[in-house]
Design an enzyme around this catalytic site. Structure first.
Site, PDB file in Angstrom:
ATOM      1  CG  ASP A  84      -0.918   6.872   1.227  1.00 31.04           C
ATOM      2  OD1 ASP A  84      -0.167   5.887   1.114  1.00 31.04           O
ATOM      3  OD2 ASP A  84      -1.564   7.123   2.263  1.00 31.04           O
ATOM      4  CD  GLU A 151       1.712   4.040   5.926  1.00 29.74           C
ATOM      5  OE1 GLU A 151       2.346   3.609   6.898  1.00 29.74           O
ATOM      6  OE2 GLU A 151       1.631   5.256   5.642  1.00 29.74           O
TER       7      GLU A 151
END
Length: 494
Positions: A84, A151
């Site tokens: 991400d 994350e």
């Protein structure tokens, strides 16, 4: 995965494989908690190459590549990055991160996204790993590629990583952003979430509504850039509002600022109502504040601007709610709390007031607290909770993640530094980073892992204008492939 992008910006960049993968990543939306389409693309790509693929219960993708011929007995090495990215854009930019591709450009040796984040954090790490997986010419032992999810919004992927999934005992994290440095430790942290219901009141008679926008700040990563004392749009606008409410019977309808818990807020806005007779002096007061704040932020954030425009509202916050929120936000800690006494030049504890959203009926805000010492983050978070408790405002801590305890005697670190010296004829530097890395959470499930983190030079992560130094990506590829060979070399110490 989709075919390579034939865009001029990526033409002639080396190494071709790494940039080809990053170009593909720029085409596929990858907001936190919405990495599924990208993960599926990579999964299908890996299966087509005959690689062993697994998706764990947290949504992380694990791809296993067998050792090259003659290196089958080498230790299993984990290479890790997250899928991400932080999604930030400049005001007025028509970009939808759920569907629009990132449009980078090349400038003076850098690849940059002018009006959005680039996603080099951690897309370059992912691209390096994918290039390793597809390159049949590399010399290496067995490889486990761990691509985590979520994350940037709470480290959900690393937090949910199942015990027993990884077989390796060495791990290279490719999520740090200064070439020539190896990282052997990072801060842990947690969130403080504040919520309070409000009481809406009607617009006072004879009052006019105006929207005040404060922007033009640099923003940045709340761990990497917190020590630079860049402006926090929320804190600055609260100062302005408190001054205005002391001068006039100003009432607040809403206050919004920031868009990510781990990004320094670049913009904030408020809708206020005030007596019609005071409207003429509003612009002059804001201009005075703009000059004052630019002077305070000279050399750091002098691009700050404050503008106002007529608005329309039907309800405002109660006077009590307004007073409680503005006083609490003004008093709440933001920035560096303490510098480390153990590691020179490293922030030990900090707080980022990252997001606020207030309206007449509801209010919320978020603080991201980091520290190299768990007790440091806990103590600062408790101060914030206690501050809001004084007004009866509920606040709770959530999402704690541990720091990554440094191991200066790490055999993997020694090997990496030796390889760097051999490849580049220079000494590397060893650092501890105030930003959070997934290494701490991974170590909680795999305490025997020996871990090191490195990457190319990335500037401005978590803010529009994020850029990556092109040459350093080539250096990172050279280093990564050399480390893979060294780790698998017979007789190497691990």
């Amino acid at each position: 995965m989709p075919p390579a992008i034939a865009e001029p910006v990526f033409s002639n960049l080396e190494p071709v494989a790494v940039w080809t993968h990053f170009a593909r990543l720029c085409r596929i939306p990858r907001q936190s908690k919405a990495e599924g389409p990208l993960r599926d693309e990579i999964r299908q790509w890996a299966l087509a190459k005959g690689l062993v693929v697994r998706v764990d219960g947290a949504g992380n993708l694990l791809i296993c590549k067998p050792a090259s011929v003659g290196r089958e007995d080498a230790p299993v090495l984990v290479v890790q990055a997250h899928l991400d990215m932080v999604c930030q854009k400049n005001p007025g930019v028509a970009h939808d991160f759920s569907r629009d591709p990132i449009r980078p450009l090349r400038r003076d040796g850098w690849l940059v996204a002018e009006d959005t984040t680039l996603g080099a954090d951690n897309g370059i790490g992912v691209a390096l790993i994918l290039a390793v997986l597809e390159d049949a010419s590399l010399v290496h032992g067995p490889i486990e590629a761990l691509l985590t999810v979520d994350e940037e919004a709470g480290m959900g992927g690393a937090r949910g990583l199942e015990a027993g999934v990884l077989k390796g005992r060495l791990l290279l994290n490719l999520d740090t952003e200064q070439w020539g440095e190896f990282f052997m430790g990072c801060a842990g942290g947690l969130d403080v979430n504040v919520r309070r219901e409000g009481t809406a009141e009607p617009l006072p008679p004879g009052f006019e509504a105006w929207r005040i926008d404060l922007g033009g700040l640099r923003g940045g990563h709340s761990g990497v850039d917190i020590h630079e004392e860049r402006g926090n749009a929320i804190k600055l606008l609260v100062r302005v509002l408190r001054d205005l409410e002391r001068r006039w019977p100003l009432r607040l309808a809403d206050l919004n600022g920031g868009s990510a818990r781990n990004a320094l807020p670049r913009e904030a806005s408020a809708t206020v109502v005030l007596p019609s007779r005071q409207v003429e002096t509003l612009a002059a007061s804001l201009a005075s504040w703009q000059s004052l704040l630019r002077l305070e932020l000279l050399g750091v954030d002098e691009g700050l601007n404050i503008v106002c425009a007529p608005a329309s509202v039907g309800r405002v916050m109660s006077a009590q709610d307004q007073a409680l929120w503005l006083a609490s936000l003004h008093a709440a800690p933001h920035g560096v709390r303490r510098w480390s006494r153990r590691v020179a030049g490293v922030v030990e504890t900090s707080s980022n007031l990252g997001v606020v959203a207030l309206d007449p009926a509801n209010g919320s805000c978020n603080f991201m607290v980091r520290s190299l010492i768990d007790s440091g983050s806990s103590a600062l978070a408790d101060e914030i909770v206690s501050l809001f408790a004084l007004s009866g405002t509920p606040a709770e801590t959530a999402g704690h993640y541990p720091g990554w305890a440094p191991n200066p005697a790490s055999p993997l670190l020694a090997l990496c530094r030796s390889v760097f010296r051999q490849e580049f004829g220079d000494e590397s530097r060893v650092q501890i980073i105030h930003a959070g890395l997934e290494c701490g959470l991974i170590a909680a499930s795999y305490p025997a892992l020996d871990m090191v983190s490195f990457g190319p030079t990335i500037c401005g992560a978590h803010a529009p204008g994020e850029r990556v130094e092109i040459a350093s990506v080539g250096h990172a590829w050279q280093l990564l492939t050399a480390i893979l060979a060294a780790v698998s070399s017979p007789g190497a110490e691990h």
